[in-house]
Design a protein around this motif. Sequence first.
Motif, PDB file in Angstrom:
ATOM      1  N   LEU A   5       0.832  -1.204   0.000  1.00 52.74           N
ATOM      2  CA  LEU A   5       0.000   0.000   0.000  1.00 52.74           C
ATOM      3  C   LEU A   5       0.866   1.254   0.000  1.00 52.74           C
ATOM      4  CD1 LEU A   5      -2.606  -0.984   2.750  1.00 52.74           C
ATOM      5  CD2 LEU A   5      -2.880  -1.170   0.273  1.00 52.74           C
ATOM      6  N   ARG A   6       0.409   2.281  -0.725  1.00 50.79           N
ATOM      7  CA  ARG A   6       1.023   3.587  -0.575  1.00 50.79           C
ATOM      8  C   ARG A   6       0.871   4.000   0.883  1.00 50.79           C
ATOM      9  NH1 ARG A   6       1.243   6.748  -5.714  1.00 50.79           N
ATOM     10  NH2 ARG A   6       0.371   5.202  -7.116  1.00 50.79           N
ATOM     11  N   SER A   7       1.771   4.834   1.328  1.00 46.29           N
ATOM     12  CA  SER A   7       1.770   5.284   2.712  1.00 46.29           C
ATOM     13  C   SER A   7       0.418   5.901   3.097  1.00 46.29           C
ATOM     14  CB  SER A   7       2.886   6.315   2.849  1.00 46.29           C
ATOM     15  OG  SER A   7       3.216   6.515   4.173  1.00 46.29           O
ATOM     16  N   GLU A   8      -0.138   6.751   2.246  1.00 40.55           N
ATOM     17  CA  GLU A   8      -1.412   7.422   2.548  1.00 40.55           C
ATOM     18  C   GLU A   8      -2.564   6.407   2.609  1.00 40.55           C
ATOM     19  OE1 GLU A   8      -0.847   9.576  -0.971  1.00 40.55           O
ATOM     20  OE2 GLU A   8      -2.383   8.511  -2.114  1.00 40.55           O
ATOM     21  N   THR A   9      -2.519   5.394   1.720  1.00 43.52           N
ATOM     22  CA  THR A   9      -3.567   4.374   1.719  1.00 43.52           C
ATOM     23  C   THR A   9      -3.492   3.537   2.984  1.00 43.52           C
ATOM     24  OG1 THR A   9      -3.124   4.246  -0.653  1.00 43.52           O
ATOM     25  CG2 THR A   9      -4.690   2.653   0.238  1.00 43.52           C
ATOM     26  N   ALA A  10      -2.264   3.221   3.410  1.00 40.41           N
ATOM     27  CA  ALA A  10      -2.068   2.429   4.621  1.00 40.41           C
ATOM     28  C   ALA A  10      -2.658   3.153   5.828  1.00 40.41           C
ATOM     29  CB  ALA A  10      -0.581   2.161   4.826  1.00 40.41           C
ATOM     30  N   ALA A  11      -2.462   4.464   5.905  1.00 33.24           N
ATOM     31  CA  ALA A  11      -2.995   5.233   7.036  1.00 33.24           C
ATOM     32  C   ALA A  11      -4.523   5.206   7.029  1.00 33.24           C
ATOM     33  CB  ALA A  11      -2.480   6.677   6.974  1.00 33.24           C
ATOM     34  N   ILE A  12      -5.121   5.324   5.850  1.00 33.36           N
ATOM     35  CA  ILE A  12      -6.590   5.313   5.749  1.00 33.36           C
ATOM     36  C   ILE A  12      -7.131   3.924   6.124  1.00 33.36           C
ATOM     37  CG2 ILE A  12      -8.568   5.612   4.190  1.00 33.36           C
ATOM     38  CD1 ILE A  12      -6.717   7.599   2.574  1.00 33.36           C
ATOM     39  N   VAL A  13      -6.456   2.868   5.662  1.00 29.22           N
ATOM     40  CA  VAL A  13      -6.885   1.501   5.996  1.00 29.22           C
ATOM     41  C   VAL A  13      -6.786   1.271   7.507  1.00 29.22           C
ATOM     42  CG1 VAL A  13      -6.271  -0.950   5.773  1.00 29.22           C
ATOM     43  CG2 VAL A  13      -6.341   0.512   3.742  1.00 29.22           C
ATOM     44  N   ALA A  14      -5.704   1.737   8.117  1.00 35.20           N
ATOM     45  CA  ALA A  14      -5.553   1.597   9.571  1.00 35.20           C
ATOM     46  C   ALA A  14      -6.731   2.266  10.282  1.00 35.20           C
ATOM     47  CB  ALA A  14      -4.224   2.208  10.029  1.00 35.20           C
TER      48      ALA A  14
END
Lengths: 219, 219
Positions: B193-202
């Motif tokens: 995941l892109r860093s920004e996507t990972a944060a949203i998924v978290a």
Amino acid sequence: MFVTDLDAPEIDDHDRHHLSRVLRTADGEPLTVCDGSGRWRPCRFGTSLEPTGYVVEVSAPELEVAVGFSLIKGGRPDLVVQKLTELGVDRIVPLVASRSVVHWTPEKARVHRDRFLRVSREASMQSRRVRLPVIMALTRVGAVSATEGVVMAEPGGGPVGLDHPMVLVGPEGGWTEEELDNCQRCSLGATVLRSETAAIVAGALLTALRDRRVGPINY
Amino acid sequence: MFVTDLDAPEIDDHDRHHLSRVLRTADGEPLTVCDGSGRWRPCRFGTSLEPTGYVVEVSAPELEVAVGFSLIKGGRPDLVVQKLTELGVDRIVPLVASRSVVHWTPEKARVHRDRFLRVSREASMQSRRVRLPVIMALTRVGAVSATEGVVMAEPGGGPVGLDHPMVLVGPEGGWTEEELDNCQRCSLGATVLRSETAAIVAGALLTALRDRRVGPINY
């Protein structure tokens, strides 16, 4: 990199430019080529791509998960396609809802679909997906909402679950009563989500459930 | 709309302009004012805001969930703050990781923090949040990673769960060994995941677990 033929891998000028100019890949460096349908093999980069190993086949997921998102005025459909691709959603369905407001001509729909395909191809490379998601053509809500396994995101609905592996997200103005008629409803949270956020959340929950990183709420 | 005092609600020029010019709210129309700390009351819009009902207090969530995200070059921190706010994340922590690449001066950090606060305030209004998220100042990873309840997103880690309600997401280059040392790890998915996507998924997984829309994988 995605290629058409794994036995004779070739990349187009656009990809070659990206590799050598943007990523600064030097001749002889290792590169993985993939057919976008679950098969990949290692290669060496250069004027031609030289395979350096056997083809590996990754089996299809045991359950296909899908997200439909309604087009809206001022929406960010490219962002939705990019994020759903990264998350591993198998099927992405751009929807026209009654309150979608946007009305694309067939020509405009074609231009957008080409862009969605490009965005999802790039996001697939970035996230190392070996299977490209299926990007469906612009679809009317009524054409999919009555299908088995489909659920519509709506406040007050039940939890997202794999018994309904296709979640449809409505436009900012919400679904009409006719659209909701006879369809199961699921809730994506206690807060009011922007349409694009709702689609990303649906993808995050479906893939987490499918990959068994979280469980259903009612065992 | 967020106001300072629910007993004598006043809105500033920026919010007034937004209401009357952008949303075309007419004098006399109902409006909800909120103190951003869980208390709200109904009002009538006009030259002054006239309260039309009692103050309602919404209790705090039983568990606070938090997401830290590492700043990266070319990243979209505003998008992350907007989405985490919409999702109902209680605490948002912009992080400086060893491989963050960006190095903000104190002055630049202040400008960005002001923007994060504005973005999260607007996203809170949009998503009808009655409690504004806490946006922390720029924090070094080491200052939070050793805290109890903190987990770092890393391939191969365990599932996200409420036993670790603060998830930290690293930069594109990943965490260093020193950063990972002594800290629990969680996985956000099988794909990269892109860093920004990972944060949203978290944020999507933590809020879904907290609100009991999904369950933990190991009962």
